[in-house]
Scaffold this motif. Structure first.
Motif, PDB file in Angstrom:
ATOM      1  N   THR A   1     -42.414 -24.148  41.754  1.00  0.00           N
ATOM      2  CA  THR A   1     -42.660 -25.293  42.637  1.00  0.00           C
ATOM      3  C   THR A   1     -44.149 -25.498  42.860  1.00  0.00           C
TER       4      THR A   1
ATOM      5  N   PHE B   1     -38.214 -18.667  51.402  1.00  0.00           N
ATOM      6  CA  PHE B   1     -37.978 -19.671  50.363  1.00  0.00           C
ATOM      7  C   PHE B   1     -36.483 -19.899  50.183  1.00  0.00           C
ATOM      8  N   ARG B   2     -35.712 -18.824  50.171  1.00  0.00           N
ATOM      9  CA  ARG B   2     -34.252 -18.922  50.025  1.00  0.00           C
ATOM     10  C   ARG B   2     -33.644 -19.683  51.205  1.00  0.00           C
TER      11      ARG B   2
ATOM     12  N   ARG C   1     -35.049 -22.044  52.956  1.00  0.00           N
ATOM     13  CA  ARG C   1     -35.380 -23.473  52.818  1.00  0.00           C
ATOM     14  C   ARG C   1     -34.643 -24.141  51.673  1.00  0.00           C
ATOM     15  N   THR C   2     -34.515 -23.443  50.559  1.00  0.00           N
ATOM     16  CA  THR C   2     -34.001 -24.106  49.352  1.00  0.00           C
ATOM     17  C   THR C   2     -32.569 -23.733  48.989  1.00  0.00           C
ATOM     18  N   GLY C   3     -32.080 -22.600  49.506  1.00  0.00           N
ATOM     19  CA  GLY C   3     -30.753 -22.146  49.144  1.00  0.00           C
ATOM     20  C   GLY C   3     -30.690 -21.425  47.811  1.00  0.00           C
ATOM     21  N   ARG C   4     -31.839 -21.116  47.221  1.00  0.00           N
ATOM     22  CA  ARG C   4     -31.861 -20.399  45.944  1.00  0.00           C
ATOM     23  C   ARG C   4     -32.973 -19.352  45.957  1.00  0.00           C
TER      24      ARG C   4
ATOM     25  N   ASP D   1     -43.530 -21.726  48.957  1.00  0.00           N
ATOM     26  CA  ASP D   1     -43.086 -22.220  47.650  1.00  0.00           C
ATOM     27  C   ASP D   1     -43.021 -21.062  46.679  1.00  0.00           C
ATOM     28  N   ASP D   2     -42.235 -21.235  45.619  1.00  0.00           N
ATOM     29  CA  ASP D   2     -42.218 -20.249  44.550  1.00  0.00           C
ATOM     30  C   ASP D   2     -43.216 -20.677  43.474  1.00  0.00           C
TER      31      ASP D   2
ATOM     32  N   PRO E   1     -36.295 -17.494  44.638  1.00  0.00           N
ATOM     33  CA  PRO E   1     -37.522 -18.044  44.067  1.00  0.00           C
ATOM     34  C   PRO E   1     -37.658 -17.752  42.583  1.00  0.00           C
TER      35      PRO E   1
ATOM     36  N   THR F   1     -46.193 -28.886  41.872  1.00  0.00           N
ATOM     37  CA  THR F   1     -46.935 -29.623  42.904  1.00  0.00           C
ATOM     38  C   THR F   1     -48.409 -29.741  42.534  1.00  0.00           C
TER      39      THR F   1
END
Length: 194
Positions: free
Chosen positions: A137, A105-106, A108-111, A133-134, A113, A141
Motif C-alpha cells: 500500500t 493494519f489487520r 483497518r483492512t481485515g487482511r 500501511d503495509d 499486511p 500511494t
C-alpha cells in the motif's frame, strides 16, 4: 499487590495464598502478586479442592486494544511489550508474535499486511490503524504521489543495473530509490567499520 507483612518470594505464607485463591485469583496472578511459585499455588488450590479460574480469552484485537493509549494529534501509542533489540512494539498471542502495527493494519483492512506494516503519519511507532500501511500500500500511494507531482514513471533499471520492478521503492515524497543499492551501501559501510 501484597499487603503489609507479606513475605515475597517462596516464603509467601500458605494463608496468604489460600486467601487469594478464595478471593477468585488465578494461579498465575497470585504467583505474580506474591512473587511465589505458581506450581506451589496450584498445589494449594488442589489441596483446597478449588477449581481453576476459567481463562478470559481475549480476541487478538481486544488484547491489542488493551495495550494502546491515545496520544495527541489522533495518534495511538503502544504500552505493551517491545522487541528487545529494535524496540519494535510486539504482542504475543496464541503462541505467535505479531508486531503491533501488523495488528493495526489487520484491524483497518481485515487482511494481513503484505510486507512490513508501519505508520506513515510521522509519529514514532504510532499504532493507530488509520495511520498504518503495509509495504504494498505504501509503495502504491508513493507511486501515485510521484505521478501527481509530475515526476513521471520510474526508470526500469537503476544506474547500477538493478531491476526496479523488483528492487524499486519510493520515498514518502515520491522520489524513487533502489533497495538493492541501499543494501550494497550498508554492506560497504559495515565492511569499513570492521
Amino acid at each position: 499487590m501484597p499487603g503489609p507483612g507479606t513475605r515475597p518470594g517462596r516464603y509467601a505464607s500458605r494463608e496468604q495464598i489460600e486467601q487469594l485463591l478464595r478471593d477468585g485469583g488465578s494461579n498465575s496472578a497470585i504467583a505474580r502478586e506474591l512473587h511465589s511459585d505458581r506450581h506451589r499455588v496450584a498445589a494449594i488450590r488442589r489441596d483446597l479442592g478449588l477449581p481453576n479460574v476459567p481463562a478470559q480469552p481475549l480476541t487478538l484485537e481486544e488484547k491489542w486494544r488493551a495495550r494502546t493509549r491515545p496520544a495527541d494529534g489522533g495518534h495511538l501509542e503502544w504500552t505493551g511489550e517491545r522487541q528487545s533489540t529494535s524496540g519494535t512494539p510486539v504482542m504475543r498471542y496464541e503462541g505467535r508474535t505479531f508486531t503491533a502495527a501488523a495488528i493495526a493494519f489487520r484491524i483497518r483492512t481485515g487482511r494481513a499486511p503484505d510486507g512490513y506494516a508501519r505508520a506513515e503519519c510521522g509519529h514514532h511507532q504510532c499504532v493507530e490503524p488509520a495511520h498504518v500501511d503495509d509495504t504494498a500500500t505504501r509503495m502504491t500511494t508513493r507511486e501515485q504521489l510521484r505521478y501527481l507531482t509530475g515526476r513521471g514513471e520510474r526508470k526500469p533499471v537503476c544506474r547500477h543495473g538493478h531491476d526496479q520492478a523488483v528492487e524499486g521503492r519510493f520515498e514518502s515524497d515520491g522520489r524513487p530509490y533502489c533497495e538493492a543499492c541501499k543494501r550494497d551501501q550498508r554492506r560497504r559501510t559495515a565492511g569499513r567499520a570492521v
